[in-house]
Write an enzyme that holds these catalytic residues in place. Structure first.
Site, PDB file in Angstrom:
ATOM      1  N   GLU A 148     -23.893  -0.722 -17.306  1.00 47.92           N
ATOM      2  CA  GLU A 148     -22.638  -0.317 -16.679  1.00 47.92           C
ATOM      3  C   GLU A 148     -22.831   0.773 -15.629  1.00 47.92           C
ATOM      4  OE1 GLU A 148     -19.778  -1.599 -16.810  1.00 47.92           O
ATOM      5  OE2 GLU A 148     -19.988  -2.985 -18.496  1.00 47.92           O
ATOM      6  N   GLU A 204     -37.618  -4.974 -35.583  1.00 53.22           N
ATOM      7  CA  GLU A 204     -37.307  -3.556 -35.799  1.00 53.22           C
ATOM      8  C   GLU A 204     -38.325  -2.858 -36.694  1.00 53.22           C
ATOM      9  OE1 GLU A 204     -34.350  -2.865 -39.458  1.00 53.22           O
ATOM     10  OE2 GLU A 204     -33.376  -3.832 -37.748  1.00 53.22           O
TER      11      GLU A 204
END
Length: 310
Positions: A89, A120
């Site tokens: 953004e 992970e």
């Protein structure tokens, strides 16, 4: 080297049972929503307690960005996706280059849309991911993990620290390994989740609020906001083009025609158009003055006025 250890869920705040939601499955829809909403209300108050350390992170991040460094977010699952969301953004909102703020998720592109098993838990993958992006000690690394124990993110912070880079952790459980490693540890404790262990809820909201502050605060410090207007907005579509016109009109107190003309002359650069209109300087001179003021409209205007009065 970070060693994977068996996770004890009883030590993680976000894995605790929430007595206020124990019977949520038996409630009417509206009562269920009231409970979720009441739990969400606790998040902003939890973030407020971390404002002093968030302030420090913003200042050090702005300093490094000003010196040519970059901001990296890294995490797994929801935490990794939130980092990517904030990073992508920045270019349309603040006119930054795509590489200035980057989000990295365990498992890569595919993990944005679906879980990548085992990613992970890898302590090597995050280091590989950072090396591929040319991470250096001039960059800032923000590790995001609700538990503060994710091996992928933990090893990334360790690697960043070994390089001498600024390291930051954003966690929702106190006394975590990430908190102990990071130079700046942002710990936000919104309490047990509505659904036990579902950290995409309150913990995810808390992380999103912190990330909003970090990127927005740093960009304000870099002169990308004038008043409350995002004057470096990139007019990449019709909505943003209209927004740029509106921003110029508000900032320069001018009509639409004047704003549109200035934007055309400045190549769609709202900040340049604003300074050009307010100062009365040519586009070429306006650009030079803004560059000399490090992109701050207010600073450039003050310098311009001071020189005019001398």
């Amino acid at each position: 080297m970070i060693q994977n250890a068996k996770v004890n869920l009883s030590e993680i705040a976000t894995e605790m049972d929430n007595p206020d939601t124990a019977s949520i499955d038996e409630l009417s829809t509206i009562d269920m929503l009231k409970i979720i909403n009441n739990e969400d209300k606790k998040v902003a108050a939890a973030v407020e307690t971390a404002l002093p350390i968030i302030c420090q992170v913003i200042d050090v991040t702005a300093k490094h960005l000003r010196q040519g460094g970059r901001l990296f977010y890294i995490g797994a699952g929801t935490s990794g996706r939130l980092g990517i969301l904030d990073a992508v953004e920045c270019p349309p909102t603040f006119g930054t280059e795509p590489g200035l703020v980057q989000g990295i998720i365990a498992g890569g592109y595919d993990a944005i849309f679906r879980a990548v098993e085992g990613a992970e838990d890898s302590t090597e993958l995050s280091i590989k991911d950072l090396k591929e992006r040319g991470f250096t000690n001039n960059d800032v690394l923000v590790g995001i993990a609700a538990s503060g124990r994710t091996p992928y993110t933990l090893s990334a912070l360790q690697y960043g620290k070994e390089l001498g880079a600024v390291t930051v952790s954003i966690t929702c459980s106190p006394a975590s390994p990430m908190e102990k490693i990071a130079d700046y540890a942002i710990v936000v404790q919104p309490g047990p989740e509505v659904i036990t262990g579902s950290t995409r809820l309150k913990a995810g909201t808390a992380q999103k609020l912190v990330l909003n502050m970090l990127s927005t605060g740093a960009m304000i410090k870099l002169g990308k906001v004038y008043g409350h207007l995002m004057v470096d907005v990139k007019a990449s579509n019709s909505k943003l083009t209209e927004r740029a016109i509106s921003i110029v009109m508000k900032a320069a107190c001018c009509d639409r025609s004047t704003a549109q003309t200035a934007l055309d002359e400045s190549g769609g650069n709202a900040k340049l158009a604003i300074f050009h209109i307010i100062s009365g300087k040519s586009i070429v001179e306006s650009k030079k003055l803004l560059e000399a003021a490090d992109g701050y409209i207010g600073k450039a205007l003050r310098h311009s006025m001071k020189n005019h009065n001398q």
